[in-house]
Design an enzyme around this catalytic site. Structure first.
Site, PDB file in Angstrom:
ATOM      1  N   GLU A  51       1.357   9.655  -4.203  1.00 49.95           N
ATOM      2  CA  GLU A  51       1.274   8.618  -5.266  1.00 49.95           C
ATOM      3  C   GLU A  51       2.521   7.815  -5.332  1.00 49.95           C
ATOM      4  OE1 GLU A  51      -1.446   8.526  -7.079  1.00 49.95           O
ATOM      5  OE2 GLU A  51      -2.341  10.435  -6.120  1.00 49.95           O
ATOM      6  N   HIS A  54       1.587   4.680  -3.368  1.00 52.94           N
ATOM      7  CA  HIS A  54       0.877   3.838  -4.032  1.00 52.94           C
ATOM      8  C   HIS A  54       1.709   2.834  -4.848  1.00 52.94           C
ATOM      9  CE1 HIS A  54      -3.043   5.376  -2.514  1.00 52.94           C
ATOM     10  NE2 HIS A  54      -3.018   6.317  -3.237  1.00 52.94           N
ATOM     11  N   ASP A 154      -9.264   6.797  -2.275  1.00 46.72           N
ATOM     12  CA  ASP A 154      -8.486   5.478  -1.964  1.00 46.72           C
ATOM     13  C   ASP A 154      -9.610   4.839  -0.885  1.00 46.72           C
ATOM     14  OD1 ASP A 154      -6.318   6.232  -3.231  1.00 46.72           O
ATOM     15  OD2 ASP A 154      -5.372   7.482  -1.477  1.00 46.72           O
TER      16      ASP A 154
HETATM   17 ZN   LIG Z   1      -4.344   8.124  -3.156  1.00 47.17          ZN
END
Ligand SMILES: [Zn+2]
Length: 235
Positions: A51, A54, A154
Site C-alpha cells: 500500500e 501505491h 490492481d
Molecule cells: Zn494494490
C-alpha cells in the site's frame, strides 16, 4: 474510520488496523502457535509495504493520501482524488505488485540456499523452516492475485488505464467492472462447489467492490459532482 485503530504514521500517512483484523493472529495462534503469529505479521508488513508503494507513487503525482487501513482480507489506501491521467493510474496501480515481485526476487535465492528446494516448495506451518517457506510464497501470491485483470484488483486498474486511452474512462471502467464481476462469480461458484467459505467471502467482496468502482466513475463523469475521495482497494 470506525472500528480502526491507528498504529503509526509514516511519510505523513497514518496506518490503521481494522479491529476485525485482530481475529487473524488469534486464529493463527490457535492453529499454529507462535509460527502462526509470525506469518500473520509478515503478511501484515508486506501488505503495508504494498500500500505504501501505491501511496508514495500517488503522492509523486501530487495526489494526497489520507490513510492506509488493514482489513483481514487486505489493505486499502484512501486517496483524496482519482488520478487524472491514465498513465498516472497505470503507474500507481503497478507500484503495489512491484514491491511484492521485487521482494520475491530478493528472497528467492537466499531462501533456496538456506532451506533447500524440498522445504521451499513444500510450505506449511509444521516447522520454522517450513514456515519461512510459507512466508516466501506470500509475496508471489499477493503479486499474482493483485494482478488479476479485474476490478477491484490492481490489475483491473492497469487494464482500465490501458483501455481508457482508446475507449475513454467510462467504457474502460465498464469493461473492468464486468471482468471483476466475472471473477467474483467464478470464485463464488468454486467456493460453493468445493466448500471454501473464505473464497465465497472474497467473491462477495470483489463483486461489491467492482460495482463500487463503476459507481464511482459514473459519479465522476457527471451525475453527481461531489466526489471527494477515491480508494485503492486490494484483496
Ligand atoms: Zn494494490
Amino acid at each position: 474510520m470506525r472500528g480502526a485503530i491507528r498504529l503509526f504514521t509514516i511519510f505523513g500517512i497514518s496506518i490503521y488496523i481494522h479491529i476485525t483484523f485482530l481475529i487473524l493472529p488469534i486464529l493463527f495462534f490457535i492453529s499454529a502457535g507462535v509460527k502462526g503469529i509470525f506469518l500473520v505479521f509478515f503478511v501484515f508488513s508486506c501488505v503495508i509495504m504494498h500500500e505504501l508503494f501505491h501511496s508514495l507513487t500517488a503522492m509523486r503525482f501530487g495526489i494526497k493520501v489520507g490513510a492506509i487501513t488493514l482489513f483481514p482480507i487486505g489493505g486499502v489506501a484512501s486517496i483524496k482524488s482519482l488520478p487524472e491521467k491514465p498513465r498516472q493510474e497505470f503507474l500507481i496501480a503497478l507500484a503495489g505488485p512491484t514491491f511484492n515481485i521485487l521482494l520475491s526476487i530478493i528472497l528467492f535465492y537466499p531462501l533456496y540456499k538456506i532451506l533447500g528446494g524440498e522445504v521451499l516448495f513444500n510450505p506449511s506451518l509444521q516447522t520454522w523452516r517450513h514456515t519461512f517457506a510459507y512466508a516466501f510464497w506470500v509475496n508471489p501470491t499477493l503479486a499474482m492475485f493483485n494482478l488479476l485483470p479485474a476490478f477491484p484488483m490492481d490489475g483491473g486498474r492497469i487494464l482500465r488505464a490501458f483501455l481508457a486511452q482508446r475507449l475513454g474512462l467510462r467504457r474502460a471502467t465498464q469493461i473492468a467492472v464486468g471482468i471483476g464481476h466475472f471473477f467474483a462469480l467464478s470464485f463464488g461458484l468454486i467456493g460453493i462447489v468445493y466448500g471454501h467459505f473464505l473464497l465465497v467471502i472474497i467473491a462477495i467482496f470483489i463483486y461489491v467492490a467492482a460495482s463500487g468502482e463503476g459507481i464511482q466513475v459514473e459519479i465522476k463523469e457527471g451525475t453527481i459532482d461531489d466526489i471527494s475521495r477515491g480508494k485503492i482497494k486490494d484483496a
